[in-house]
Motif scaffolding. Structure first.
Motif, PDB file in Angstrom:
ATOM      1  N   ASN A 170      -9.510   4.763  -1.105  1.00 43.94           N
ATOM      2  CA  ASN A 170      -8.211   5.037  -0.460  1.00 43.94           C
ATOM      3  C   ASN A 170      -6.932   4.774  -0.951  1.00 43.94           C
ATOM      4  O   ASN A 170      -5.790   4.705  -0.118  1.00 43.94           O
ATOM      5  CB  ASN A 170      -8.119   3.955   0.780  1.00 43.94           C
ATOM      6  CG  ASN A 170      -9.537   4.232   1.823  1.00 43.94           C
ATOM      7  OD1 ASN A 170      -9.571   5.192   2.698  1.00 43.94           O
ATOM      8  ND2 ASN A 170     -10.789   3.325   1.623  1.00 43.94           N
ATOM      9  N   ARG A 219      -9.787  12.395   6.524  1.00 43.40           N
ATOM     10  CA  ARG A 219      -9.074  13.654   6.122  1.00 43.40           C
ATOM     11  C   ARG A 219      -9.158  13.772   4.558  1.00 43.40           C
ATOM     12  O   ARG A 219      -8.798  14.574   3.813  1.00 43.40           O
ATOM     13  CB  ARG A 219      -7.713  13.626   6.528  1.00 43.40           C
ATOM     14  CG  ARG A 219      -7.641  14.156   8.219  1.00 43.40           C
ATOM     15  CD  ARG A 219      -6.247  13.956   8.819  1.00 43.40           C
ATOM     16  NE  ARG A 219      -5.653  12.702   8.348  1.00 43.40           N
ATOM     17  CZ  ARG A 219      -4.535  12.413   9.060  1.00 43.40           C
ATOM     18  NH1 ARG A 219      -3.843  13.232   9.655  1.00 43.40           N
ATOM     19  NH2 ARG A 219      -3.908  11.112   9.001  1.00 43.40           N
ATOM     20  N   ARG A 237      -0.900   8.918  13.951  1.00 47.75           N
ATOM     21  CA  ARG A 237      -1.750   8.869  12.984  1.00 47.75           C
ATOM     22  C   ARG A 237      -1.323   9.385  11.436  1.00 47.75           C
ATOM     23  O   ARG A 237      -1.107  10.644  11.474  1.00 47.75           O
ATOM     24  CB  ARG A 237      -3.169   9.706  13.422  1.00 47.75           C
ATOM     25  CG  ARG A 237      -4.292   9.630  12.362  1.00 47.75           C
ATOM     26  CD  ARG A 237      -5.265  10.651  12.704  1.00 47.75           C
ATOM     27  NE  ARG A 237      -6.404  10.539  11.582  1.00 47.75           N
ATOM     28  CZ  ARG A 237      -7.256  11.455  11.272  1.00 47.75           C
ATOM     29  NH1 ARG A 237      -7.195  12.549  12.214  1.00 47.75           N
ATOM     30  NH2 ARG A 237      -8.083  11.525  10.495  1.00 47.75           N
ATOM     31  N   GLU A 238      -0.857   8.494  10.812  1.00 48.49           N
ATOM     32  CA  GLU A 238      -0.391   8.795   9.418  1.00 48.49           C
ATOM     33  C   GLU A 238      -0.762   7.655   8.375  1.00 48.49           C
ATOM     34  O   GLU A 238      -0.694   6.348   8.901  1.00 48.49           O
ATOM     35  CB  GLU A 238       1.078   9.036   9.790  1.00 48.49           C
ATOM     36  CG  GLU A 238       1.757   9.384   8.306  1.00 48.49           C
ATOM     37  CD  GLU A 238       1.233  10.599   7.813  1.00 48.49           C
ATOM     38  OE1 GLU A 238       0.437  10.444   6.920  1.00 48.49           O
ATOM     39  OE2 GLU A 238       1.641  11.715   8.107  1.00 48.49           O
ATOM     40  N   ASN A 239      -0.522   7.938   7.316  1.00 45.65           N
ATOM     41  CA  ASN A 239      -0.827   6.705   6.065  1.00 45.65           C
ATOM     42  C   ASN A 239       0.562   6.142   6.018  1.00 45.65           C
ATOM     43  O   ASN A 239       1.557   6.769   6.097  1.00 45.65           O
ATOM     44  CB  ASN A 239      -1.482   7.235   4.876  1.00 45.65           C
ATOM     45  CG  ASN A 239      -1.570   6.154   3.885  1.00 45.65           C
ATOM     46  OD1 ASN A 239      -0.943   5.267   3.596  1.00 45.65           O
ATOM     47  ND2 ASN A 239      -2.948   6.333   3.545  1.00 45.65           N
ATOM     48  N   ASP A 298      -1.264   4.427  11.950  1.00 42.27           N
ATOM     49  CA  ASP A 298      -2.428   4.188  11.299  1.00 42.27           C
ATOM     50  C   ASP A 298      -3.320   5.510  10.907  1.00 42.27           C
ATOM     51  O   ASP A 298      -3.210   6.555  11.706  1.00 42.27           O
ATOM     52  CB  ASP A 298      -3.512   3.404  12.101  1.00 42.27           C
ATOM     53  CG  ASP A 298      -4.756   2.599  11.396  1.00 42.27           C
ATOM     54  OD1 ASP A 298      -5.621   3.327  10.734  1.00 42.27           O
ATOM     55  OD2 ASP A 298      -4.518   1.182  11.451  1.00 42.27           O
ATOM     56  N   ALA A 299      -4.028   5.389   9.619  1.00 43.07           N
ATOM     57  CA  ALA A 299      -4.695   6.819   9.105  1.00 43.07           C
ATOM     58  C   ALA A 299      -5.934   6.924   9.853  1.00 43.07           C
ATOM     59  O   ALA A 299      -6.466   8.008   9.595  1.00 43.07           O
ATOM     60  CB  ALA A 299      -4.679   6.703   7.616  1.00 43.07           C
ATOM     61  N   ASP A 300      -6.230   5.947  10.631  1.00 48.54           N
ATOM     62  CA  ASP A 300      -7.702   6.100  10.931  1.00 48.54           C
ATOM     63  C   ASP A 300      -7.733   6.475  12.632  1.00 48.54           C
ATOM     64  O   ASP A 300      -7.118   5.912  13.271  1.00 48.54           O
ATOM     65  CB  ASP A 300      -8.406   4.637  11.047  1.00 48.54           C
ATOM     66  CG  ASP A 300      -9.949   4.457  11.216  1.00 48.54           C
ATOM     67  OD1 ASP A 300     -10.413   5.578  11.996  1.00 48.54           O
ATOM     68  OD2 ASP A 300     -10.437   3.705  11.095  1.00 48.54           O
ATOM     69  N   GLU A 301      -8.322   7.798  12.747  1.00 51.17           N
ATOM     70  CA  GLU A 301      -8.455   8.364  13.996  1.00 51.17           C
ATOM     71  C   GLU A 301      -8.921   7.344  14.932  1.00 51.17           C
ATOM     72  O   GLU A 301      -8.528   7.292  16.185  1.00 51.17           O
ATOM     73  CB  GLU A 301      -9.103   9.618  14.034  1.00 51.17           C
ATOM     74  CG  GLU A 301      -8.874  10.506  15.178  1.00 51.17           C
ATOM     75  CD  GLU A 301      -9.773  11.958  15.166  1.00 51.17           C
ATOM     76  OE1 GLU A 301      -9.185  12.613  15.960  1.00 51.17           O
ATOM     77  OE2 GLU A 301     -10.518  12.167  14.251  1.00 51.17           O
ATOM     78  N   ASP A 331      -9.445   7.022   6.316  1.00 49.73           N
ATOM     79  CA  ASP A 331      -8.816   8.437   6.752  1.00 49.73           C
ATOM     80  C   ASP A 331      -9.864   9.525   6.505  1.00 49.73           C
ATOM     81  O   ASP A 331      -9.928   9.793   5.174  1.00 49.73           O
ATOM     82  CB  ASP A 331      -7.527   8.641   6.252  1.00 49.73           C
ATOM     83  CG  ASP A 331      -6.754   9.977   6.803  1.00 49.73           C
ATOM     84  OD1 ASP A 331      -7.579  10.769   7.627  1.00 49.73           O
ATOM     85  OD2 ASP A 331      -5.663  10.056   6.614  1.00 49.73           O
ATOM     86  N   ARG A 362     -14.096   5.808   3.416  1.00 46.32           N
ATOM     87  CA  ARG A 362     -12.788   6.406   3.875  1.00 46.32           C
ATOM     88  C   ARG A 362     -12.263   5.971   5.181  1.00 46.32           C
ATOM     89  O   ARG A 362     -12.789   5.959   6.066  1.00 46.32           O
ATOM     90  CB  ARG A 362     -12.848   7.938   3.840  1.00 46.32           C
ATOM     91  CG  ARG A 362     -13.218   8.690   2.294  1.00 46.32           C
ATOM     92  CD  ARG A 362     -13.426  10.046   2.886  1.00 46.32           C
ATOM     93  NE  ARG A 362     -14.497  10.237   3.779  1.00 46.32           N
ATOM     94  CZ  ARG A 362     -14.850  11.508   4.152  1.00 46.32           C
ATOM     95  NH1 ARG A 362     -14.154  12.555   3.945  1.00 46.32           N
ATOM     96  NH2 ARG A 362     -15.819  11.663   4.968  1.00 46.32           N
TER      97      ARG A 362
END
Length: 296
Positions: free
Chosen positions: A212, A131, A78-80, A54-57, A129, A127
């Protein structure tokens, strides 16, 4: 199964039915969220291993807490999911037995007004994410009128896209639009409410997809999946609007025609009436599933 208050997972039984044909295999949950789907699968299949992405921390932190009892069988990253191939390479995993992606926005993201997804939000972010660079506020305040209209029409299916874009440009000439509430009020000045659906729903959808890069991410995932799935491996996608579903449907049908996949769902599988009653946000879910042919 314990349910997290972070987000209620959709169609868990159907996901398990269509995704798992190797109870001792490895699956990738590409949209881990609070870990709802993964918790259901890990509990139901005691030998299953899950890689959660998941990209969301905030989501990965919540999932780590909710899945702590399965710590020896789950790995959270944590990654898209557009980078699923790179994730597998980094973990030295050549093939997996299942890939799951629930493309919906989590209840936490929608309900937390500080995340800037909603009509009452004091911010205009969207967003998933943090980042990422440009947020929804940046798009709304810098994109030209024609570009905004095209965005709302293409990604939101908004037929009032031109008057809405014109109203936004005029409003931001007076002052910068910085909140979801301001944007929603601007839209409502040119598009009036009919029924239960908020007039700004399609505009907010279009902005979220753009911020996104959701459709590009989905395309990357679908393109990488065949090489990552083991023979007999399965892929399940839950989509929530026609743009996503069309991409998934066309990809699955095309690769089935090429002999790479076998369609497990000839048509979309909807949630049950009982689930819709218990969780109204599930009503627009559409499940599609494929299996990679064993000969490949």
């Amino acid at each position: 199964m314990e349910q997290s208050t972070y987000h209620k997972p959709v169609m868990t039984a159907e996901v398990g039915e269509y995704l798992i044909n190797n109870p001792s295999g490895i699956i990738i949950d590409c949209t881990l969220g609070g870990g709802g789907h993964s918790a259901y699968l890990l509990e139901r299949y005691p030998s299953l291993r899950v890689i959660g992405i998941d990209a969301d921390e905030e989501a990965t932190g919540e999932a780590a807490r909710n899945l702590e009892r399965f710590a020896n069988r789950v790995q959270i990253i944590r990654e898209n999911f557009k980078n699923i191939a790179a994730v597998c390479s980094a973990l030295n995993i050549r093939a997996v037995n299942g890939i799951l992606a629930d493309l919906g926005v989590s209840s936490r993201q929608l309900d937390d007004i500080e995340r800037g997804f909603g009509f009452l939000s004091p911010r205009l972010d969207m967003r998933m994410d943090k980042r990422l660079g440009a947020d929804a506020e940046h798009i709304v305040n810098t994109m030209g009128e024609t570009e905004l209209a095209n965005l709302f029409y293409t990604l939101g299916g908004e037929f009032f896209s031109r008057p809405i874009a014109r109203a936004i440009v005029r409003a931001r000439e007076r002052r910068r639009i910085t909140s979801g509430q301001e944007l929603a009020e601007t839209v409502q000045k040119v598009k009036y409410r009919k029924g239960k659906i908020h007039p700004a729903t399609k505009v907010f959808q279009a902005l979220r997809i753009a911020v996104n890069t959701e459709l590009d991410n989905l395309t990357n995932l679908l393109n990488d999946a065949p090489a990552l799935l083991a023979s007999g491996g399965r892929m399940v996608i839950l989509s929530y609007h026609s743009l996503e579903d069309r991409i998934v449907k066309n990809n699955f049908r095309s690769l089935a025609h090429e002999g790479i996949y076998r369609l497990l769902t000839k048509k979309v599988v909807p949630p049950s009436e009982n689930e819709i009653s218990e969780n109204p946000r599930s009503r627009s879910a559409k499940l599609r599933a494929v299996e990679k042919n064993v000969s490949l």
